[in-house]
Design an enzyme around this catalytic site. Structure first.
Site, PDB file in Angstrom:
ATOM      1  CB  SER A  83      12.909 -10.087  -1.740  1.00 49.62           C
ATOM      2  OG  SER A  83      12.601 -11.098  -0.798  1.00 49.62           O
ATOM      3  CB  THR A 203      13.895  -8.102   3.799  1.00 44.74           C
ATOM      4  OG1 THR A 203      14.399  -7.046   2.994  1.00 44.74           O
ATOM      5  CG2 THR A 203      14.854  -8.372   4.940  1.00 44.74           C
ATOM      6  CB  THR A 221      17.481  -8.050   2.287  1.00 46.77           C
ATOM      7  OG1 THR A 221      16.583  -7.539   1.308  1.00 46.77           O
ATOM      8  CG2 THR A 221      18.568  -7.025   2.531  1.00 46.77           C
ATOM      9  NE  ARG A 231      18.852   0.948  -0.089  1.00 42.59           N
ATOM     10  CZ  ARG A 231      18.077   0.034   0.507  1.00 42.59           C
ATOM     11  NH1 ARG A 231      18.379  -1.238   0.429  1.00 42.59           N
ATOM     12  NH2 ARG A 231      17.020   0.405   1.172  1.00 42.59           N
ATOM     13  CB  THR A 254      10.548  -6.671   5.749  1.00 44.33           C
ATOM     14  OG1 THR A 254       9.183  -6.703   6.174  1.00 44.33           O
ATOM     15  CG2 THR A 254      11.225  -7.962   6.196  1.00 44.33           C
ATOM     16  N   GLY A 255      10.727  -3.786   4.665  1.00 38.31           N
ATOM     17  CA  GLY A 255      10.108  -2.550   4.176  1.00 38.31           C
ATOM     18  C   GLY A 255      11.165  -1.486   3.938  1.00 38.31           C
TER      19      GLY A 255
END
Ligand code: ASP
Length: 356
Positions: A83, A203, A221, A231, A254-255
């Site tokens: 990640s 991340t 990340t 993106r 994160t998320g």
């Protein structure tokens, strides 16, 4: 965390959720760790080595920014963390694109790179950008040229492990990618899902306070796996994926980055701490804000709750720290000057049966 604290936290956050629905926010929901004037390093759950390294450096007198960057470099270099950095999962074309930002509390400067290809330590490039330019954010080809000008070596970041995962995804393409048909607020099951399906995410964020009481942070990340090329998530965006105000504290996330981009989450956490909320309470407030602003049907479970998770980590200028996720089950890594450990994060909602 003791079971009584966990129970307290559960009740407290449940009260918070209910109270939020009626617009009444209790003044004190949860108890954060408070350590007056102490050095501390906090990170996402994949950052136990990062906080250990960061604290080693802080103890030897390093600035918090040097410490957190050296900490996350361990994870950027790790081919088994898919990640972040080298070995990160690629975009939908099989190309690894990295995002990172750093922020230095005492001078209130920041540097960030997004969609950076072929350089395995984007956090180091972000740091050079902070020091050697008048800019804050470089993207894509410009970021790569800048890195090369400063001697960073290009290398293929796609490991066989990440390529195999990408191939499996490519071979199973369905509605679960980011290309959406025309849709409105009520459309559902049309794709663009972040979690709970098979879009691996991850991340590393790390914030620290050094011996001078200065606070800095970094987030790095490979972003959302199999994203549309170009993106950019929240991680390299100051205020969304990280923020520090040396007088108040720092926050990172994160998320689902899109949720943080449209809610300016990390600057909000710092602002809530400025108003007197503890790090954990401040993180919880932003979880509630995200839920309240989540209007699109495709981003909700049938019960109306978000079908994604977001996790926050925060420290205040006294050495207090805390974390909160929308959904139960998160944890974070912290070094409080004594030892490195994992601590369960507070949460707004209990585990959702449909969320992995
Ligand atoms: N926040 C990251 C992004 O949206 C992903 C993650 O943390 O899982 O790029």
């Amino acid at each position: 965390m003791s079971s009584s604290r966990r129970e307290f936290l559960k009740k407290a956050t449940a009260v918070g959720a209910g109270a939020f629905a009626t617009g009444i926010i209790p003044s004190r929901l949860v108890n954060d760790a408070v350590a007056q004037g102490k050095t501390v390093a906090i990170a996402s759950a994949n950052g136990v080595q990062a906080v250990t390294r960061a604290m080693e450096l802080i103890r030897s007198g390093a600035d918090a920014l040097d410490a957190v960057i050296a900490g996350v470099n361990i994870v950027e270099n790790d081919p088994n963390d898919t990640s972040v950095g080298y070995g990160g999962l690629p975009n939908e074309l099989g190309v690894v694109e990295l995002d990172a930002a750093v922020m230095h509390g005492p001078t209130h400067r920041a540097g960030a790179v997004a969609s950076l290809r072929n350089i395995k330590n984007p956090s180091k490039v972000a740091r050079v950008l902070l020091e050697r330019t008048d800019h804050v954010l470089l993207v894509g080809e410009g970021a790569l040229q800048f890195a090369k000008a400063h001697g960073f070596k290009e290398e293929d970041l796609l490991t066989d492990l990440a390529r195999d995962e990408w191939l499996r995804w490519k071979e199973n393409l369905s509605t679960k990618d980011d290309w959406l048909p025309p849709h409105d607020e009520n459309s559902k099951d049309i794709g663009g899902l972040f979690e709970p399906f098979f879009r691996n995410t991850g991340t590393i964020h790390c914030s620290a306070i050094d011996q001078k009481g200065n606070i800095s942070c970094v987030t790095t990340t490979s972003g959302l796996a199999y994203k549309i090329p170009g993106r950019v998530g929240d991680s390299p965006i100051i205020g969304a994926g990280l923020y520090v105000d040396n007088q108040v504290g720092a926050a990172g996330s994160t998320g689902r980055g899109e949720a943080n981009l449209i809610n300016c989450s990390c600057v909000m956490i710092v602002e809530y701490m400025r108003q007197g909320k503890s790090p954990e309470q401040a993180c919880l407030e932003v979880c509630k804000r995200i839920v309240d602003n989540n209007k699109m049907r495709r981003l909700k479970f049938d019960d109306g709750r978000p079908n994604f998770n977001v996790k926050f980590y925060a420290v205040n200028n006294k050495g207090g720290y805390g974390s909160c996720c929308i959904y139960e089950g998160g944890e974070f890594a912290v070094h409080d000057g004594t030892s490195a450990k994992y601590v369960p994060s507070a949460y707004l909602y209990a585990k959702h049966p449909q969320l992995r």
